[in-house]
Design an enzyme around this catalytic site. Structure first.
Site, PDB file in Angstrom:
ATOM      1  N   GLY A  55       0.811  -1.131  -0.195  1.00 33.04           N
ATOM      2  CA  GLY A  55      -0.176   0.125   0.161  1.00 33.04           C
ATOM      3  C   GLY A  55       0.853   1.359   0.061  1.00 33.04           C
ATOM      4  N   ALA A  56       2.028   1.213  -0.643  1.00 34.28           N
ATOM      5  CA  ALA A  56       2.955   2.516  -0.580  1.00 34.28           C
ATOM      6  C   ALA A  56       2.663   3.465  -1.817  1.00 34.28           C
ATOM      7  CB  ALA A  56       4.369   1.903  -0.721  1.00 34.28           C
ATOM      8  N   ASN A  57       1.326   3.366  -2.355  1.00 33.68           N
ATOM      9  CA  ASN A  57       1.037   4.300  -3.752  1.00 33.68           C
ATOM     10  C   ASN A  57       0.706   5.653  -2.841  1.00 33.68           C
ATOM     11  OD1 ASN A  57      -1.391   2.545  -2.843  1.00 33.68           O
ATOM     12  ND2 ASN A  57      -2.356   4.274  -3.860  1.00 33.68           N
ATOM     13  N   GLY A  59      -0.450   8.132   0.856  1.00 32.29           N
ATOM     14  CA  GLY A  59      -0.253   8.224   2.543  1.00 32.29           C
ATOM     15  C   GLY A  59       1.233   7.768   3.097  1.00 32.29           C
ATOM     16  N   ILE A  60       1.010   7.233   4.299  1.00 38.95           N
ATOM     17  CA  ILE A  60       2.140   7.014   5.128  1.00 38.95           C
ATOM     18  C   ILE A  60       3.074   5.862   4.324  1.00 38.95           C
ATOM     19  CG2 ILE A  60       1.252   7.651   7.288  1.00 38.95           C
ATOM     20  CD1 ILE A  60       1.053   4.733   7.880  1.00 38.95           C
ATOM     21  N   GLY A  61       2.434   4.962   3.774  1.00 41.48           N
ATOM     22  CA  GLY A  61       3.212   4.196   2.809  1.00 41.48           C
ATOM     23  C   GLY A  61       4.318   4.803   2.028  1.00 41.48           C
ATOM     24  N   SER A 184      -2.770   0.184  15.029  1.00 40.71           N
ATOM     25  CA  SER A 184      -3.597   1.406  15.565  1.00 40.71           C
ATOM     26  C   SER A 184      -3.869   1.552  16.874  1.00 40.71           C
ATOM     27  CB  SER A 184      -4.834   1.592  14.625  1.00 40.71           C
ATOM     28  OG  SER A 184      -5.561   2.703  15.066  1.00 40.71           O
ATOM     29  N   TYR A 209     -12.916  -3.035  12.632  1.00 41.33           N
ATOM     30  CA  TYR A 209     -11.789  -2.263  12.150  1.00 41.33           C
ATOM     31  C   TYR A 209     -10.638  -2.541  13.401  1.00 41.33           C
ATOM     32  CZ  TYR A 209      -8.028   1.346  11.409  1.00 41.33           C
ATOM     33  OH  TYR A 209      -6.835   1.754  11.243  1.00 41.33           O
TER      34      TYR A 209
END
Length: 325
Positions: A55-57, A59-61, A184, A209
């Site tokens: 998920g590095a596309n 945000g924090i990624g 989280s 979640y």
């Protein structure tokens, strides 16, 4: 004349001006506090190291990928959307000057996709030094993965559980290596509903979640026990309250959008939210620690549920069955 008018204005509006100044100072202090701790070590290099970030596309990624690329690492961006992943890779190359940024397709909502990705890595990569389980989904409607699991539990926990296990041999031969899992603070409200992991009886987006984030912490701690003596260490973390796409399902209602517009300046940017991930992936002082939980670049005590070793073992066994490991 102008000076007299200014003095008169100040005199007539003294209380309002003092109040405004006080509010301004308070907001600045709150913003600085909300930003959290910044990881200031910029000297540790990762030349010759290979990092995978799910998920590095965005945000924090993506911010994590930028930092590790600046340190010389080869970075593989593992994402479902290849166009967005490639756009992110191009940005990272331009920002850092590091051309060793690659994209591979990974859909964590499909165990078939996870197996295919892991097979590719195991076949074509010589090493894997850091695996960052970053991708996630938050408070979505009741959806199911391709394999019939509740989406948040399936993506946030099961997808990363299978991915990590399939890449363990590569991590072991590259040791010392690390597995970093983004959890989280919501894990503190979580409980593992062993009788209904898919929440088919009574689905609530928030509790689902929290369950998935608690599963992240339990997974990381149990993984640490199973990897003792291998040189592979594990870390779970809370990145903070961050302004990213993760909250897209939360903010669909007008009320949430209005609230977010008010508090947006007071929550972390993606770069600020990435600091603890970077700390866990890079900091040399953590090489002797494993299975712990972190926030604001420091070790923190997780919830009582997250420290339940029996539940961690039980969740591990159930997860193995669910993903057919």
């Amino acid at each position: 004349m102008a000076s007299t008018k200014i003095q008169s204005f100040i005199s007539n509006h003294r209380i309002a001006l003092i109040t405004a100044a006080g509010v301004g100072v308070t907001l600045v202090c709150v913003r600085r506090y909300a930003a959290g701790v910044r990881y200031t070590n910029t000297t540790t290099r990762l030349d010759g190291k290979h990092v995978i970030i799910t998920g590095a596309n965005a945000g924090i990624g993506k911010e994590t990928a930028i930092d590790l690329a600046n340190r010389g690492a080869k970075v593989t961006i593992a994402c479902r959307d290849m166009k967005r992943a490639q756009d992110a890779a191009d940005d990272i190359k331009q920002i850092t000057g590091n051309q060793n940024i690659f994209v591979k397709q990974l859909n964590l909502a499909s165990l078939k996709s996870v197996r295919s990705f892991a097979e590719d890595i195991n076949k074509n990569e010589n090493r894997l030094d850091v695996l960052i389980n970053n991708a996630g989904i938050m408070r979505c409607p009741y959806w199911k993965t391709d394999d019939g699991f509740e989406m948040q539990f399936g993506v946030n926990h099961l997808g990363h559980f299978l991915l990590t296990n399939l890449l363990l041999d590569k991590l072991k031969i590259s040791a010392p290596s690390r597995v970093v899992t983004v959890s989280s603070l919501a894990h503190e409200r979580g409980k593992i509903n062993f009788d209904d992991l898919n929440q088919e009886k009574n689905y609530d987006p928030g509790s689902a979640y929290s369950q998935s984030k608690l599963a992240n912490v339990l997974f990381s701690s149990e993984l640490a026990k199973k990897l003792q003596g291998t040189g592979v260490t594990t870390y779970s973390l809370h990145p903070g309250v961050i302004n990213t796409e993760l909250s897209r399902h939360v903010t669909q209602s007008m009320g949430w959008r209005m609230l977010l517009s008010v508090i947006r300046p007071l929550i972390k940017t993606p770069n600020e939210g990435a600091q603890t991930t970077i700390y866990c992936a890079v900091d040399e002082s953590l090489s002797g620690e494993t299975g712990k939980y972190y926030s604001d670049c420091a070790k923190k005590k997780p919830s009582k549920e997250a420290l339940n070793d029996e539940n961690a073992k039980r969740l591990w066994k159930l997860s193995e069955k669910m993903v057919d490991l």
